[in-house]
Structure formats: C-alpha cells, structure tokens
Design an enzyme around this catalytic site. Structure first.
Site, mmCIF file in Angstrom:
data_model
loop_
_atom_site.group_PDB
_atom_site.id
_atom_site.type_symbol
_atom_site.label_atom_id
_atom_site.label_comp_id
_atom_site.label_asym_id
_atom_site.label_seq_id
_atom_site.Cartn_x
_atom_site.Cartn_y
_atom_site.Cartn_z
ATOM 1 N N CYS A 333 2.112 -5.605 -0.398
ATOM 2 C CA CYS A 333 3.527 -5.721 0.196
ATOM 3 C C CYS A 333 3.824 -7.006 1.387
ATOM 4 O O CYS A 333 4.774 -7.640 1.268
ATOM 5 C CB CYS A 333 3.974 -4.454 0.735
ATOM 6 S SG CYS A 333 3.049 -3.469 1.422
ATOM 7 N N ARG A 362 -10.246 -1.857 -0.705
ATOM 8 C CA ARG A 362 -10.249 -0.901 0.539
ATOM 9 C C ARG A 362 -11.463 -0.233 0.576
ATOM 10 O O ARG A 362 -12.143 0.288 -0.344
ATOM 11 C CB ARG A 362 -9.057 0.255 0.314
ATOM 12 C CG ARG A 362 -7.756 -0.253 0.205
ATOM 13 C CD ARG A 362 -6.555 1.019 -0.081
ATOM 14 N NE ARG A 362 -5.492 0.508 -0.201
ATOM 15 C CZ ARG A 362 -4.259 1.064 -0.438
ATOM 16 N NH1 ARG A 362 -4.406 2.292 -0.575
ATOM 17 N NH2 ARG A 362 -3.279 0.347 -0.505
ATOM 18 N N GLN A 380 -2.815 -2.410 -8.781
ATOM 19 C CA GLN A 380 -1.785 -1.523 -8.797
ATOM 20 C C GLN A 380 -0.635 -2.175 -9.582
ATOM 21 O O GLN A 380 -0.795 -3.515 -9.663
ATOM 22 C CB GLN A 380 -1.068 -1.511 -7.538
ATOM 23 C CG GLN A 380 -2.026 -0.398 -6.574
ATOM 24 C CD GLN A 380 -1.253 -0.762 -5.150
ATOM 25 O OE1 GLN A 380 -1.299 -1.726 -4.461
ATOM 26 N NE2 GLN A 380 -0.810 0.423 -4.560
ATOM 27 N N ASP A 382 2.119 -2.759 -8.835
ATOM 28 C CA ASP A 382 2.882 -2.611 -7.561
ATOM 29 C C ASP A 382 4.129 -3.581 -7.753
ATOM 30 O O ASP A 382 4.379 -4.618 -8.510
ATOM 31 C CB ASP A 382 1.963 -3.365 -6.549
ATOM 32 C CG ASP A 382 2.511 -3.089 -5.207
ATOM 33 O OD1 ASP A 382 3.217 -2.077 -5.238
ATOM 34 O OD2 ASP A 382 1.879 -3.523 -4.239
ATOM 35 N N HIS A 384 7.962 -4.678 -5.569
ATOM 36 C CA HIS A 384 8.892 -4.351 -4.101
ATOM 37 C C HIS A 384 10.211 -5.034 -4.468
ATOM 38 O O HIS A 384 10.581 -5.870 -4.962
ATOM 39 C CB HIS A 384 8.231 -5.182 -2.807
ATOM 40 C CG HIS A 384 6.818 -4.553 -2.498
ATOM 41 N ND1 HIS A 384 5.711 -5.018 -3.076
ATOM 42 C CD2 HIS A 384 6.494 -3.684 -1.844
ATOM 43 C CE1 HIS A 384 4.447 -4.409 -2.678
ATOM 44 N NE2 HIS A 384 4.947 -3.476 -1.950
ATOM 45 N N LYS A 464 9.675 9.128 1.115
ATOM 46 C CA LYS A 464 9.208 8.665 -0.305
ATOM 47 C C LYS A 464 9.463 9.748 -1.492
ATOM 48 O O LYS A 464 9.517 10.860 -0.885
ATOM 49 C CB LYS A 464 7.793 8.237 -0.245
ATOM 50 C CG LYS A 464 6.992 9.312 0.316
ATOM 51 C CD LYS A 464 5.567 8.846 0.335
ATOM 52 C CE LYS A 464 4.528 9.897 1.073
ATOM 53 N NZ LYS A 464 3.072 9.624 1.157
ATOM 54 N N HIS A 510 8.979 0.109 -1.850
ATOM 55 C CA HIS A 510 7.731 0.147 -2.572
ATOM 56 C C HIS A 510 7.679 1.018 -3.789
ATOM 57 O O HIS A 510 7.994 1.970 -3.564
ATOM 58 C CB HIS A 510 6.580 0.453 -1.609
ATOM 59 C CG HIS A 510 6.575 -0.080 -0.225
ATOM 60 N ND1 HIS A 510 5.389 -0.777 0.433
ATOM 61 C CD2 HIS A 510 7.211 0.196 0.914
ATOM 62 C CE1 HIS A 510 5.702 -1.271 1.536
ATOM 63 N NE2 HIS A 510 6.645 -0.506 1.748
#
Length: 645
Positions: A333, A362, A380, A382, A384, A464, A510
């Site tokens: 992000c 991570r 991911q 991912d 946004h 979320k 997100h």
RNA sequence: GCUCGCUUAGCUCAGGCGGUAGAGCACUUCAUUGGUAAUGAAGAGGUCCCCGGUUCAACUCCGGGAGUGAGCACCA
C-alpha cells in the site's frame, strides 16, 4: 402441578415437581437411560434439574448436537479426574468444548508424554466402568475460594476470583473430583461410549504469552464408536489432502532449509500459479483496475513515514547497502500511494483502482509457518481503490460482486462474511466511522447473505470485511478482505483536487480476493485433493501410445492440441499402457488419451478421465471441443453452469 | 517466539545395549512392443540435518544450532 409439553406437542401432567430424569423415565426406560441432559424452556440443564412449573421440555441424548456438547464437556472433566488420579500434583485450569472434541489445560511439573496419554485414557475407561454419579452443587464465592485454596488449586482460585458478581457458583462432583463449572453434565460417568485422547501441547495460561505455559491435552468424544471412527477417517482424509504432501507428490513446489517459509515453485506448480494469475489479471482488467508494479526494496524512511516500522520492525526483512537501509516490502500500500501521488489528481480521476501482484516478505514467527498457508514470501492479488467517502459503498458493493464471481469460478459456493468495526484505539472522526461502517453494512445486507459482526475488531485505521470460504472438508479459510483506510493516504500525503478546487485526502480501500497466491493455492489443492479443475491443471491431457509404432501419430496429435492452446503431454515411454494409466491417474491428469493401431488408422484417440471413466473413441476435433468446454466452465459447480446459460 | 516430538538413499520408511546401515518405489542398463491403475532382470545410489563434547570408537550418548510437525502466541 407441572404440565410438561414435549417437542412432539404431547403433554404430560405430574402432580408434583419432577426432575428431567423423572420425565424421561415417565416416557420410557430406554429414554431414561439415554438421557444426558434436558432442555427446559430453551435452557440446557442437567437431568437432575427439577421442573416445578408448566414448561416445554426436551430430552437431550447423544444424538443431538446439544448432547454431543454435553458429552464432550463432561469428557473433559473425566480426563481431568483421570489426570489427577494418576498425577495428584497436576493442577486443573480450564477445559472447554471445541469443534469435534475438548481439551483441558493442566499445570504440571513436567510435560505429559505419549505414554502418559495412554495411561490417562486407560484410567478414564476405568472411571467410566465405575459409573460414578455426577452431582451438581452450589457454593458461595468465598466458600469456593476457600475450598480450592485448601486443596492447592491456585488456578481455580484465580478463575473464581475473576468471575464478576456475587451470585453462587455451581460445581460438579464425580467421586473425589470436583470442578467449577456452569454445566450441564452427563448424569454419571458411565455414559461415555467413544472417546480418544489425540494430542498434547503447550498452551499459555489465559492465552497470554507472558504467562506460564500449561500442558494442554486434546481429546475427541462422540455419541457412538461408529461416529468416532468416522471422525478418525475424516482426519485421515484431511491428511491425504494435505497440500504439503500433495505438493511433493504432484511436483508443484518444495521448501528447503536455506529459505524457510519461501516456496520454490516447480514447473507444474508454476503453471498452476500462472493460470490463476492470468485469470485474475483478465478479471481485474475487465473491472477497471490498473495494474502496476512497485519496487521490492524501499528505503526504510518510507516505512517510518507510513508507521509500519514502529509497529512491525521485528517482522520486516531489511537490507543495508551503500550506507542506506532498505526494507523488503512487507506490503504494497505505501508504494501504491507513491504511484497515486505522481501528478495532480482530480476528483474526476476517482475512483482510481490500482492493482499489483505484489511480492512481499514478512519475517513470520518460526512457529507460525505452515506449508503454503503461512509463508515468509508471498504474492497478494493486492489492490487499492482511491475514492471519496461517498464512493465507499458502491466500490465495496462492486468489489463484492467481483469477489463472489471469482470464488464461484474456483468452485467455492459457500462464503462467510464478517464485519469488524471500530476498535477503542483508532484514528478518524466518529462521523467518518459511522459512515464507513454503514457503507459496509449496506453492502453486506445487499448480498442477502448472513454476516457476522465483530465489534471492536477493526483496524485502527478503519473498518473491514473479511471473506472466508468453506472448502469441501467443511474447513473455513479466510482469503479475501476489503478494508477502509482513513489514515494512510493522509499520512503519506495523498490528495486530489475537489470540485470546489480545494485539496482533499482520498479514502483508500485495501482489497484482496485470493489473499496470497501461496495460501490460496494451498486451499485449492486441499479442496480438490490435488485433482485440479481442467482449466488449472498443470497438464490437461496426456497422450499414451501402446507401442512405438504410434509415436509419430502421438507427437503430431500433441502438436495439434498444443497449437490450440491446451497443455498436453506425450508419454512415449516403453511401458505398458496400464502402467502409464496408473501413473497419470496418480498425477491427477484430467484426460488420458490412448493411442493404438486402431486409433492411428481411424484418426482418433481413446479418451479416459482421471476418474476412470471411459469417454470412448473420438476424433481430435471432438476431443478438443470437449476439452474447450471443460476449460471454459472453470471450477464452477454444475448448478451454476445451468444458471450461466 | 514458547512447549513437546521428529530429521537415515531422489521419495516413503525400517534399523541397531556405541563397532560407519537396509527395504519398497524412483533412477540407469538390458530384455520385452505389451489395449486402460504396477513386465522381468541386473546395476548404481548414504557427511544417518549441522557444529561441538564424551569415548579406543558416535548415525546411535551429552550440549548447542537449523529445519520441520502438532498446539499456543503472533498475523499490517
């Protein structure tokens, strides 16, 4: 003079207050023997519970879910009693029911061994034979504290002291064992028919890593031996489907010591991975996402600015080079905001949907890693979405439509939804939270599906929704999410020019559908037991010759099918066809195409599925149209295919 | 990260009161050309996870480490 109404509507009258056990006996001795508990006016109670007023009463036996729960709870007590009989120094703590069984945590001077478990199970069986009465009693808090102090049960004392209120507490006693418990429990220890201790592990007192580690023993308990057997078979089935095992067998990926928690994808696994990525790319393009790509290494200062370093420094990999500190990105992000920040954005640019198949690392705690399900390097799907507050709801709604469609294509029909709302520590005004939470609720309600509310579980930066799917073993796997973020865009200076030409900070959503590719592939492998739907299968069909004579025809046919975009192998090895069939069946290749002299002569192939079904002999064209159709239906179940037509 | 267990051939796994090890499958070679879940024979293949210690001798015992499994804790 209680009038008792039974679930079938029949009514029985008694001339004095009666216990649940009396009612059962009144109906029949068989039921009296089978009764484990009762439900009086909706409340689950012991069979010794006395009914003095008119009430609806149901008897609970091993065949009810309630009965199973009672059995499991009582079985935890049974185990605790056995443990204390064998190891008087062991202190009891808590022993709740869990899915399919129970556990009990003990404080003991040493860990329990597998041999201890056997001995405990044996003692449990002894206690069952003794058929001890289980008796309920009540005590004041003060008396209870004094009692457990006197027998050295410090943890129980702590539990009792932490129970709020001054009301009396209930206790259950069987033989020389007594435990604090809400109940209800089985009437006697003779009621257990099928249980097994399954494992032993450490667990922190009160679930807090700062506390002492207790010894937890897990067990399972059922209403009958047959049910226990079914359960053990289910465990075996789950073991067979374990993606770590199948990943090796099907040559999809491997792990090795030099890169803990970071998969090495093999050719077959990578085809699967890419098939999923291609699909997602296509789907997202269709839904107006703009795909981007951002750096793996970003100067540490960005993570300080974003606030991640303060919170997650220990979980981030970092690299020093040329006197600069970089972090290997743990998420995408902040980078996406950098892309947003290039060039002046107008409200006309919103919503702006940026997507990235972003590779992240991570440093997950060593004990948390688990095959592909929890890894240190992952990608991911991912995305946004930069939008205005007013756009949150429509963006969330649109995202959910997309998510449901994608899950259906992968063969998942049952989806669980959870909304997490504002935690105590948070940023943003209450107005803003009201609005965002309402937008998410509206979007959830619009689906017509049930959803669960988790108050206070939201992130500090916004509420979320989490999406979990149920796999074919009934296990719940959390994959997708959409999170409203009021915080990061402002923190990293994202702005757009509004209609009134003022500068405003956009809201960021997100979102991910699959979550991580690694984890999602793990879920897929277990859901399909490795037999991937054809569109995802690393090899979609394999040609098998019977003798060397058909080799040229096989290669020509392979070329033909490959040119049509199919993934087709040729197995020309000097082996019997039965051997090849066996191998490719074990490799879960959807179609096996047998070619002998007959097929060469007639320009056909004999088609067999991995399920052992003989589809008969067909021409190459007939087969390729069959295959094309199979690929086009993705993993959707038959019912949905109908509605798609 | 914590507790307990595990780590032996490419894979799945045996094994031994301390004297450097074995099976099946896979692999290589040869024979075989066989129609829907295992053709036969021969051969090759090992730092018994790593580093220390004890011992005449360690894969085996002890200490430390790594990876991994179950569970706990964690999960932006």
């Amino acid at each position: 003079m209680p009038k008792i109404t039974l679930p079938d509507g029949s009514v029985r009258e008694f001339d004095k207050p009666v216990s649940v056990a009396d009612i059962a006996m009144d109906i029949g001795p068989g039921l009296a023997k089978a009764a484990l508990a009762g439900r009086v006016a909706g409340e689950l109670v012991d069979t010794s519970y006395v009914v003095s007023d008119d009430a609806e009463v149901a008897l609970v036996t091993e065949r009810d879910d309630d009965g199973l729960e009672v059995i499991r709870h009582s079985c935890a007590h049974l185990m605790a009693q056995a443990v204390q009989r064998l190891f008087p120094k062991a202190q009891v703590t808590i022993g709740p029911v869990i899915e399919d069984g129970f556990f009990y945590d003990f404080a003991f001077e040493r860990p329990f061994t597998p041999e201890d478990l056997e001995a405990i199970e044996k003692t449990m069986k002894d206690i069952v034979k003794e058929d001890l009465q289980v008796e309920r009693s009540v005590m004041s808090r003060a008396d209870a504290v004094a009692h457990f102090k006197s027998i050295g049960e410090e943890y129980k004392v702590e539990i009792i002291e932490s129970i709020p209120g001054e009301e009396e507490l209930s206790f259950y006693k069987q033989g020389d064992f007594m435990d604090l418990c809400r109940g209800p429990h089985v009437p006697s220890t003779g009621k257990f028919k099928a249980f097994k201790l399954t494992s032993v592990a450490g667990a922190y007192w009160r679930g807090d890593a700062n506390n002492a580690m207790l010894q937890r023993i897990y067990g399972t308990a059922w209403g009958s031996k047959a049910d226990l057997k079914l359960y053990l078979q289910r465990l075996e089935e789950a073991e067979k489907r374990d993606h770590r095992k199948l990943g090796k067998q099907l040559e999809l990926f491997h792990f090795q010591e030099e890169a803990p928690g970071m998969p090495f994808w093999h050719p077959r696994g990578w085809i699967l991975y890419q098939a999923i990525q291609d699909y997602m790319q296509q789907v997202q393009r269709k839904h107006d996402y703009k795909e981007i790509n951002t750096p793996q290494l970003v100067d540490y200062s960005l993570w300080e600015k974003s606030g991640h370093a303060a919170k997650f420094a220990d979980e981030m990999f970092s690299v020093e080079s040329d006197n600069r500190m970089y972090a290997i990105k743990p998420m995408n992000c902040p980078c996406h905001i950098q892309v947003f920040n290039q060039g002046l954005k107008s409200y006309r640019d919103l919503p702006l949907r940026l997507a990235e198949f972003g590779s992240c690392h991570r440093y997950e705690p060593s004990g948390s890693m688990h095959g592909l399900m929890r890894v240190r390097s992952f990608v991911q799907d991912d995305g946004h979405i930069f939008c205005t507050e007013d756009q949150i709801q429509s963006e969330v709604a649109e995202f959910m439509d997309l998510l449901f469609a994608v899950y259906r294509d992968f063969g998942f029909d049952e989806i669980l939804l959870r909304l997490s709302t504002r935690p105590e520590k948070r940023v943003g005004s209450d107005d803003l939270w009201d609005k965002a939470e309402q937008s998410l609720k509206d979007a959830l309600n619009a689906t017509g599906l049930k959803w669960e509310l988790l108050p206070g579980e939201g992130a500090f930066y916004g509420p979320k929704i989490e999406y979990s799917l149920k796999d074919c073993m009934g296990r719940i796997q959390q994959c997708g999410t959409i999170q409203v973020d009021f915080f990061l865009p402002e923190r990293l200076g994202a702005q757009y020019v509004a209609e009134d030409s003022s500068r405003k900070t956009p809201v960021m959503l997100h979102r991910a559908i699959l979550g991580s590719f690694e984890r999602f592939i793990g879920v897929l492998i277990e859901h399909y037991a490795g037999a991937m739907p054809t569109w995802l299968s690393p090899v979609q069909a394999v040609l098998l010759n019977i003798t060397d004579k058909q080799a040229d025809y096989v290669l020509k046919t392979q070329e033909n099918l490959k040119n049509q975009g199919f993934r087709v192998d040729a197995d020309l090895r000097n082996e019997k066809v039965g051997f090849k069939i066996r191998e490719h069946t074990l490799q879960k290749t959807p179609y096996m195409l047998v070619v002998g002299d007959k097929e060469v002569e007639s320009g056909t192939i004999a088609v067999r599925t991995r399920g052992g079904e003989d589809l008969g002999t067909m021409t190459i064209d007939e087969f390729s149209s069959h295959l094309r159709q199979d690929v086009a239906q993705f993993g959707r179940s038959g019912a949905q295919l109908e509605s798609d037509k």
